[in-house]
Design a protein around this motif. Sequence first.
Motif, PDB file in Angstrom:
ATOM      1  N   ASN A 121     -26.638 -76.556 -86.838  1.00 53.79           N
ATOM      2  CA  ASN A 121     -27.590 -75.191 -87.196  1.00 53.79           C
ATOM      3  C   ASN A 121     -26.991 -74.243 -88.002  1.00 53.79           C
ATOM      4  O   ASN A 121     -26.176 -73.628 -87.765  1.00 53.79           O
ATOM      5  N   LEU A 122     -27.713 -74.135 -89.117  1.00 55.86           N
ATOM      6  CA  LEU A 122     -27.436 -73.278 -90.342  1.00 55.86           C
ATOM      7  C   LEU A 122     -27.455 -71.893 -89.736  1.00 55.86           C
ATOM      8  O   LEU A 122     -26.688 -71.108 -90.318  1.00 55.86           O
ATOM      9  N   GLU A 123     -28.355 -71.599 -89.091  1.00 59.36           N
ATOM     10  CA  GLU A 123     -28.735 -70.158 -88.474  1.00 59.36           C
ATOM     11  C   GLU A 123     -27.450 -69.345 -87.883  1.00 59.36           C
ATOM     12  O   GLU A 123     -27.154 -68.555 -87.972  1.00 59.36           O
ATOM     13  N   ASN A 124     -26.588 -70.246 -87.351  1.00 54.63           N
ATOM     14  CA  ASN A 124     -25.536 -69.812 -86.667  1.00 54.63           C
ATOM     15  C   ASN A 124     -24.525 -68.837 -87.571  1.00 54.63           C
ATOM     16  O   ASN A 124     -23.840 -67.984 -87.147  1.00 54.63           O
ATOM     17  N   LEU A 125     -24.645 -69.276 -88.703  1.00 51.60           N
ATOM     18  CA  LEU A 125     -23.404 -68.511 -89.636  1.00 51.60           C
ATOM     19  C   LEU A 125     -24.279 -67.353 -90.154  1.00 51.60           C
ATOM     20  O   LEU A 125     -23.712 -66.649 -90.968  1.00 51.60           O
ATOM     21  N   ARG A 126     -25.557 -66.997 -89.838  1.00 45.61           N
ATOM     22  CA  ARG A 126     -25.810 -65.709 -89.912  1.00 45.61           C
ATOM     23  C   ARG A 126     -25.955 -64.700 -88.772  1.00 45.61           C
ATOM     24  O   ARG A 126     -26.454 -63.556 -88.987  1.00 45.61           O
ATOM     25  N   ARG A 127     -25.780 -65.183 -87.475  1.00 47.10           N
ATOM     26  CA  ARG A 127     -25.723 -64.586 -86.276  1.00 47.10           C
ATOM     27  C   ARG A 127     -24.485 -63.515 -85.978  1.00 47.10           C
ATOM     28  O   ARG A 127     -23.354 -63.904 -86.678  1.00 47.10           O
ATOM     29  N   PRO A 128     -24.644 -62.733 -85.137  1.00 47.34           N
ATOM     30  CA  PRO A 128     -23.206 -61.961 -84.870  1.00 47.34           C
ATOM     31  C   PRO A 128     -22.543 -62.870 -84.292  1.00 47.34           C
ATOM     32  O   PRO A 128     -22.861 -63.851 -83.218  1.00 47.34           O
ATOM     33  N   ALA A 129     -21.179 -62.669 -84.616  1.00 51.68           N
ATOM     34  CA  ALA A 129     -20.147 -63.856 -84.432  1.00 51.68           C
ATOM     35  C   ALA A 129     -18.967 -63.255 -84.019  1.00 51.68           C
ATOM     36  O   ALA A 129     -18.392 -62.406 -84.466  1.00 51.68           O
ATOM     37  N   VAL A 130     -18.224 -63.858 -83.102  1.00 50.52           N
ATOM     38  CA  VAL A 130     -16.524 -63.756 -82.512  1.00 50.52           C
ATOM     39  C   VAL A 130     -15.823 -64.911 -83.041  1.00 50.52           C
ATOM     40  O   VAL A 130     -16.200 -65.890 -82.187  1.00 50.52           O
ATOM     41  N   ALA A 131     -14.827 -64.799 -83.793  1.00 47.86           N
ATOM     42  CA  ALA A 131     -13.977 -65.833 -84.251  1.00 47.86           C
ATOM     43  C   ALA A 131     -12.769 -65.718 -83.170  1.00 47.86           C
ATOM     44  O   ALA A 131     -12.112 -64.871 -82.846  1.00 47.86           O
ATOM     45  N   ILE A 132     -12.547 -66.720 -82.377  1.00 41.40           N
ATOM     46  CA  ILE A 132     -11.366 -66.938 -81.471  1.00 41.40           C
ATOM     47  C   ILE A 132     -10.352 -67.893 -82.047  1.00 41.40           C
ATOM     48  O   ILE A 132     -10.736 -69.336 -81.913  1.00 41.40           O
ATOM     49  N   VAL A 133      -9.337 -67.627 -82.279  1.00 39.32           N
ATOM     50  CA  VAL A 133      -8.107 -68.659 -83.012  1.00 39.32           C
ATOM     51  C   VAL A 133      -6.793 -68.419 -82.434  1.00 39.32           C
ATOM     52  O   VAL A 133      -6.757 -67.608 -81.768  1.00 39.32           O
ATOM     53  N   GLY A 134      -5.980 -69.514 -82.784  1.00 35.70           N
ATOM     54  CA  GLY A 134      -4.561 -69.299 -82.120  1.00 35.70           C
ATOM     55  C   GLY A 134      -3.836 -70.503 -82.374  1.00 35.70           C
ATOM     56  O   GLY A 134      -4.229 -71.423 -82.962  1.00 35.70           O
ATOM     57  N   THR A 135      -2.701 -70.484 -81.697  1.00 39.34           N
ATOM     58  CA  THR A 135      -1.748 -71.592 -81.809  1.00 39.34           C
ATOM     59  C   THR A 135      -2.205 -72.847 -81.455  1.00 39.34           C
ATOM     60  O   THR A 135      -2.887 -73.150 -80.421  1.00 39.34           O
ATOM     61  N   ARG A 136      -1.757 -74.108 -82.099  1.00 37.14           N
ATOM     62  CA  ARG A 136      -2.087 -75.393 -81.465  1.00 37.14           C
ATOM     63  C   ARG A 136      -1.152 -75.831 -80.521  1.00 37.14           C
ATOM     64  O   ARG A 136      -1.508 -76.716 -79.498  1.00 37.14           O
ATOM     65  N   LYS A 137      -0.144 -74.974 -79.983  1.00 39.29           N
ATOM     66  CA  LYS A 137       0.669 -75.279 -78.882  1.00 39.29           C
ATOM     67  C   LYS A 137       0.593 -74.278 -77.896  1.00 39.29           C
ATOM     68  O   LYS A 137       1.669 -73.411 -77.766  1.00 39.29           O
ATOM     69  N   PRO A 138      -0.501 -73.930 -77.242  1.00 42.91           N
ATOM     70  CA  PRO A 138      -0.402 -72.603 -76.332  1.00 42.91           C
ATOM     71  C   PRO A 138       0.269 -72.711 -75.045  1.00 42.91           C
ATOM     72  O   PRO A 138       0.369 -73.831 -74.578  1.00 42.91           O
ATOM     73  N   SER A 139       0.350 -71.587 -74.512  1.00 43.52           N
ATOM     74  CA  SER A 139       1.116 -71.214 -73.137  1.00 43.52           C
ATOM     75  C   SER A 139      -0.061 -71.284 -72.377  1.00 43.52           C
ATOM     76  O   SER A 139      -1.242 -71.192 -72.733  1.00 43.52           O
ATOM     77  N   GLU A 140       0.317 -71.454 -71.088  1.00 45.16           N
ATOM     78  CA  GLU A 140      -0.605 -71.271 -70.050  1.00 45.16           C
ATOM     79  C   GLU A 140      -1.481 -69.690 -70.359  1.00 45.16           C
ATOM     80  O   GLU A 140      -2.591 -69.546 -69.960  1.00 45.16           O
ATOM     81  N   ASP A 141      -0.664 -68.740 -70.847  1.00 42.66           N
ATOM     82  CA  ASP A 141      -1.230 -67.127 -70.832  1.00 42.66           C
ATOM     83  C   ASP A 141      -2.155 -67.391 -71.897  1.00 42.66           C
ATOM     84  O   ASP A 141      -3.544 -66.936 -71.973  1.00 42.66           O
ATOM     85  N   GLY A 142      -2.106 -68.105 -72.843  1.00 50.03           N
ATOM     86  CA  GLY A 142      -2.831 -68.290 -74.253  1.00 50.03           C
ATOM     87  C   GLY A 142      -4.131 -68.893 -73.888  1.00 50.03           C
ATOM     88  O   GLY A 142      -5.285 -68.585 -74.165  1.00 50.03           O
ATOM     89  N   LEU A 143      -4.059 -69.933 -73.080  1.00 49.60           N
ATOM     90  CA  LEU A 143      -5.215 -70.736 -72.561  1.00 49.60           C
ATOM     91  C   LEU A 143      -5.926 -69.681 -71.455  1.00 49.60           C
ATOM     92  O   LEU A 143      -7.218 -69.712 -71.594  1.00 49.60           O
ATOM     93  N   PHE A 144      -5.372 -69.331 -70.521  1.00 55.28           N
ATOM     94  CA  PHE A 144      -6.124 -68.180 -69.765  1.00 55.28           C
ATOM     95  C   PHE A 144      -6.760 -67.246 -70.749  1.00 55.28           C
ATOM     96  O   PHE A 144      -7.909 -66.812 -70.485  1.00 55.28           O
ATOM     97  N   LEU A 145      -6.129 -66.607 -71.572  1.00 61.60           N
ATOM     98  CA  LEU A 145      -6.758 -65.272 -72.380  1.00 61.60           C
ATOM     99  C   LEU A 145      -8.081 -66.025 -72.994  1.00 61.60           C
ATOM    100  O   LEU A 145      -8.997 -65.275 -73.247  1.00 61.60           O
ATOM    101  N   THR A 146      -7.773 -67.273 -73.341  1.00 61.80           N
ATOM    102  CA  THR A 146      -8.939 -67.942 -74.401  1.00 61.80           C
ATOM    103  C   THR A 146     -10.141 -68.099 -73.536  1.00 61.80           C
ATOM    104  O   THR A 146     -11.405 -67.865 -73.771  1.00 61.80           O
ATOM    105  N   ARG A 147      -9.982 -68.614 -72.214  1.00 67.05           N
ATOM    106  CA  ARG A 147     -11.142 -68.833 -71.370  1.00 67.05           C
ATOM    107  C   ARG A 147     -11.666 -67.778 -70.793  1.00 67.05           C
ATOM    108  O   ARG A 147     -12.734 -67.577 -70.769  1.00 67.05           O
ATOM    109  N   PHE A 148     -10.812 -66.734 -70.599  1.00 67.39           N
ATOM    110  CA  PHE A 148     -11.259 -65.463 -69.950  1.00 67.39           C
ATOM    111  C   PHE A 148     -12.245 -64.777 -71.281  1.00 67.39           C
ATOM    112  O   PHE A 148     -13.453 -64.185 -70.912  1.00 67.39           O
ATOM    113  N   ALA A 149     -11.845 -64.744 -72.293  1.00 64.31           N
ATOM    114  CA  ALA A 149     -12.619 -63.987 -73.647  1.00 64.31           C
ATOM    115  C   ALA A 149     -13.846 -64.720 -73.768  1.00 64.31           C
ATOM    116  O   ALA A 149     -14.862 -63.973 -73.790  1.00 64.31           O
TER     117      ALA A 149
END
Length: 363
Positions: A121-149
Amino acid sequence: MIDHKATLMDEKDFWRNEKVAFLALATVKGVGFWTIHKIAQARLGFKDLLKEPEVAGVAKPFIDAGVEGVKGQEQLWAVGLAEARRLASNGITMLFKDEPGFPAKLRSIPDAPEWIFVQGNLENLRRPAVAIVGTRKPSEDGLFLTRFAVAALSRSQIVTVSGLALGIDQIAHSESIRYRIPTVAVLGTGILQDYPKGSEKLRSEILLAGGTVITEYLPSQSYSAENFVRRNRLQAAIGDVLIPAEWKVKSGTAHTVKFAHNYGKRIVNLCLPDANAISPEITFSQEIYGATTLTIPFDVQALVAIAQLIKTDVEPLPSTQGSSPVASPSLNRQETSGPQEPPTAEPDLFSPGELDSRQLPLI
């Protein structure tokens, strides 16, 4: 009176020909991403270049590849046409930066990509967006915060953006699918590459759920450290807000954070209670980039509010209704300065039927 419809058709034909020529050039050994990038920045026409490769300094790779004379040019053109059909059969769109329909978020950054390949869907590149990025080796806290967000943003009518990498990125994508949030995967490889290995299932799920896969790299281009750093700027550009869920001051994600700051995007750190004091990256991003830090779960309403503050007027899909013709790049491909009016013609989507019917003659 100007025949707007005829002019728009001429414009569409021009870009279709440029794409086929681009794809043909990309198959020539010795002509890589950076060579083609320089050609695009010089605003040299790709179709013209197939007939006069010496203009762009690629005559030797052409000779080495046996592309000589009219016959060699026609054979190379046929290769480009086959590549265009292959992309079309996989639902892949190609857009040049100067072409109508190119996403404004990407065109507006100082180091904008000269072209992009898009699946979904090309239209997604025009919509309001939140980028969520991070480490390739996350801790349990990092995984929790990503899912929570992602869960907290599930009713915000936004798109999520990440990089399909192992760890935080893939969790951001999969959780977005879980909550029916369209998600955009920005690749550090060509769009025909399966990377990282084993990600093809998630990638298919992203597309089936109305999401998008995007890259600026050549269709079959492999990965490199440099590619991933450059890829990160596109994540920052597409996102209106960046959430680095778990990262280090010296890491790939740190590049994304810096790009987001340079592009004037809001950076939002997430941490668990009392974790702020032991997270140097949070202090660093606050002091250097003016990042906001939210403590989860106490600041969940603030997280939702930030998403709601993102510009809500979505960039409209291009329309040909009542539009004026765009000046043909074959006549005017020089750089322009100052704000430009958004183009209004619809993007060419590499329809296999159109390619077959037109045959796109080289001469």
